[in-house]
Design a protein around this motif. Structure first.
Motif, PDB file in Angstrom:
ATOM      1  N   LEU A  93     -11.489  -3.816  -2.317  1.00 29.03           N
ATOM      2  CA  LEU A  93     -10.370  -4.135  -1.424  1.00 29.03           C
ATOM      3  C   LEU A  93     -10.880  -4.705  -0.098  1.00 29.03           C
ATOM      4  O   LEU A  93     -10.339  -5.695   0.413  1.00 29.03           O
ATOM      5  N   ASN A  94     -11.951  -4.106   0.443  1.00 28.09           N
ATOM      6  CA  ASN A  94     -12.484  -4.607   1.712  1.00 28.09           C
ATOM      7  C   ASN A  94     -13.028  -6.010   1.567  1.00 28.09           C
ATOM      8  O   ASN A  94     -12.925  -6.831   2.485  1.00 28.09           O
ATOM      9  N   THR A 102      -9.665   4.740   2.922  1.00 28.75           N
ATOM     10  CA  THR A 102      -8.625   3.717   2.904  1.00 28.75           C
ATOM     11  C   THR A 102      -8.436   3.064   4.275  1.00 28.75           C
ATOM     12  O   THR A 102      -8.254   1.854   4.369  1.00 28.75           O
ATOM     13  N   LEU A 156       0.836  -1.206   0.000  1.00 24.94           N
ATOM     14  CA  LEU A 156       0.000   0.000   0.000  1.00 24.94           C
ATOM     15  C   LEU A 156       0.866   1.249   0.000  1.00 24.94           C
ATOM     16  O   LEU A 156       0.658   2.177  -0.788  1.00 24.94           O
ATOM     17  N   ALA A 170     -12.346   0.798  -2.927  1.00 26.58           N
ATOM     18  CA  ALA A 170     -12.224   0.419  -1.519  1.00 26.58           C
ATOM     19  C   ALA A 170     -13.187  -0.717  -1.172  1.00 26.58           C
ATOM     20  O   ALA A 170     -12.847  -1.605  -0.388  1.00 26.58           O
ATOM     21  N   LEU A 212      -5.725   1.161  -4.649  1.00 25.03           N
ATOM     22  CA  LEU A 212      -6.504   0.265  -3.797  1.00 25.03           C
ATOM     23  C   LEU A 212      -6.947  -0.972  -4.581  1.00 25.03           C
ATOM     24  O   LEU A 212      -6.888  -2.095  -4.077  1.00 25.03           O
TER      25      LEU A 212
END
Lengths: 430, 199
Positions: free
Chosen positions: A289-290, A339, A9, A286, A23
């Protein structure tokens, strides 16, 4: 896995790849490294889910409302009223700045809009009354940050969506810390101006009749506040709907002040869509990514790690505060929130802290980030409106207020009830 | 090529913005009808979420051309100009990749809804392929914009016009941001000072 993730990251963001793309790339790499299934195939579904999340509709609505209010002529009269009431204090007009920002914050969900609106009216006054620019400009940059603490608040909505926390509760939690912080800002000005009178300027002695005559100009912002916030707690509208009511009400106000025309609408729309597009692209990335992070179990691993470190909750909290103060110097605040919050918030919960309370702490940290260089959006806005002189003066002038913000964070950690009293009262009444 | 892209981005933003405005009015009417006349429409929540998805997808291009997609630029300022322009191009390649991924997998979402004729499980019962189709169309325009801007940036780089590369795709520097704000503030004063509509 945690180390790889963090290193990647930092690397991706550090090479200045757009935050959204960074991301998504991180999600792809983590999925390739740590899962047996190509999770990227889910990105269509997660992105549509993020893009059509109904609560987020209030974000463009509040940005639009701010853009319209900025040009609606509401702020001029309100500022005049604040001058009547606050300019007798040592520090004079600077107290009016904080008062006007507080008032405007109760109708605006954005710090940038608050700082820009109040700066546009007050900087000409600074010149007229011979104020020393540093502290004056600092008070505008800092006062503007109240925009996201006193409800409505775009950042609290985003926090609520990311952590599944109730937005009406978050709004209520923002009130007392918001007014306390405004008082703390005023106290800062008072102390600085008593110790070093050259930082201030002309004090004024308005008459009581002028003060009373100024009160009606506070009505438009109060009415707006009643519509946007009152409608939620009266049970008339959801937080999303209330933002739409605010857009319509601000259009009516602008029209009443004879300020509504195509130019105003076009600029407001372009500004709104530009900011919303920036936020939504990061949001879509995001969400993906989560999804990857929860599929790989990284959040749990991180929480385990923190637990094994055997820090006390207070030590963890202090570490998190320092982390955000440092990160906030380099990262745009909305990008920083989207983020980090989904990763940090579960740790907070595991430590036994309250999510609503942490929301307010995050907002205070975001406010700090907005007035600390090199990336401090409010510093640039105030300097931009001013149009001459050096940015350094704004940065220096904002420093005492950074101190006030950090003190406020300390106070809120010591007395969480300051944030939680109102939401708890409201929960019991339901 | 870039002109066409600008035009499309501009139109996309206005259409999306006007849709948002219309939505604000629709929602307000719904709230008033519900509270005052006890008439419950329930179209606005669905339409809100579709409007959000579609209008932001169509605004991505505008944001790209305005260099509004946020990057962390603390380090890039330390680089010499040529190297910084190279990093700008790498950043744009990454964004183009993300746009392509969104179009590819977003299209699958649309195609599946279309094939199954999926409907939203709400009173409005919208056929999902309609908003999803408009959404993917916006994403496709975004991808096309990324490619057009990237092509232009590469062409400029090849001819050594580094300054123009920065102006096209560099991060907004402090200086430019302040310039833009000053222009904006001047505009605001001009608009504010304009005499009341002379009709």
């Amino acid at each position: 896995m945690i180390l790889t993730g963090t290193a990647l990251l930092v690397l991706l963001l550090g090479t200045s790849i757009p935050v959204a793309a960074a991301l998504a790339l991180l999600g792809l790499i983590l999925s390739e490294l740590f899962t047996s299934f190509p999770l990227i195939r889910a990105i269509g579904e997660t992105s549509w889910g993020a893009a059509s999340e109904v609560i987020i509709v209030s974000v463009p609505m509040f940005i639009l409302m701010g853009e319209i209010l900025l040009r609606s002529g509401v702020a001029e009269k309100m500022y005049d009223a604040m001058v009547q009431w606050f300019s007798w204090l040592p520090g004079g007009l600077m107290h009016s700045n904080i008062g006007a920002c507080t008032m405007f914050a109760a109708t605006s969900g954005s710090s940038a809009a608050t700082a820009a609106t109040i700066s546009t009216v007050s900087i000409p006054e600074m010149r007229k009354h011979g104020y020393s620019p540093k502290l004056f400009l600092g008070s505008l940059a800092a006062g503007g940050t109240l925009g996201i603490l006193i409800p409505p608040s775009i950042n609290l909505i985003v926090y609520g969506v990311l952590t599944h926390t109730s937005i009406p509760q978050l709004y209520l939690a923002g009130f007392i810390p918001g007014f306390l912080l405004a008082a703390l800002f005023m106290l800062t000005i008072l102390v600085v101006c008593v110790l070093r009178p050259e930082m201030g300027g002309q004090r004024m002695r308005p008459s009581w009749s002028a003060r009373l005559a100024s009160l009606p100009s506070l009505l438009p912002p109060l009415a707006l506040f009643a519509i946007v916030i009152g409608s939620i707690y009266a049970g008339w509208a959801t937080p999303t709907e209330s933002a739409s009511l605010g857009v319509v009400a601000s259009l009516v106000l602008a029209a009443a002040n004879r300020r509504l025309n195509w130019d105003v609408l076009r600029t407001a729309i372009e500004g709104t869509m530009r900011s919303t597009a920036m936020i939504m692209l990061i949001f879509m990335a995001a969400f993906f990514l989560n999804f990857v992070i929860s599929a790989t179990g990284l959040t749990r691993e991180l929480t385990d790690l923190i637990t094994r470190l055997d820090l006390s909750p207070l030590e963890t909290m202090i570490a998190i505060v320092i982390f955000y103060i440092v990160l906030g110097c380099f990262m745009e605040t909305m990008a920083m929130m989207i983020t980090t919050i989904p990763i940090i918030e579960p740790i907070i919960q595991a430590m036994g802290y309250d999510s609503v309370w942490f929301g307010i702490i995050v907002i205070l940290l975001v406010e700090t980030a907005m007035i600390t260089p090199p990336v401090g959006v409010n510093l640039y806005i105030v300097q931009g409106v001013r149009g001459d002189g050096r940015l350094n003066e704004v940065i220096l002038g904002a420093l005492p207020f950074v101190g006030a913000l950090i003190a406020m964070i300390g106070v809120l950690i010591a007395w969480p009830e300051l944030a939680l009293w109102l939401p708890n009262l409201w929960k019991q009444s339901l | 090529m870039l002109k066409v892209v600008h035009r499309v981005a501009q139109l996309g933003v206005w259409a999306g913005g006007l849709a948002m405005l219309a939505l604000a009015f629709l929602v307000s009417v719904e709230v008033v009808l519900r509270k005052v006349f006890l008439i419950g429409l329930s179209a606005a929540a669905d339409l809100s979420s579709y409007t959000l998805a579609v209008s932001t997808a169509w605004a991505f291009s505008f944001a790209l051309l305005a260099r509004a997609h946020v990057r962390v630029d603390a380090l890039i300022h330390l680089l010499p100009r040529r190297a910084a322009a190279f990093v700008d191009i790498v950043a744009l390649v990454a964004l183009t990749w993300f746009a392509a991924v969104l179009v590819w997998y977003g299209f699958n979402v649309f195609a599946e809804s279309y094939a199954r004729d999926a409907r939203a499980m709400t009173p409005l019962g919208m056929r999902m392929w309609i908003p999803q189709g408009l959404w993917v169309a916006g994403l496709t325009v975004f991808l096309a914009t990324c490619i057009a801007v990237l092509a232009r940036a590469l062409a400029l780089m090849a001819r050594g016009r580094v300054g123009e590369v920065s102006a096209l795709i560099g991060t907004l520097s402090t200086h430019e941001e302040v310039d833009a704000e000053i222009k904006d503030a001047a505009e605001r004063r001009r608009v504010a000072a304009r005499p009341v509509d002379a009709r």
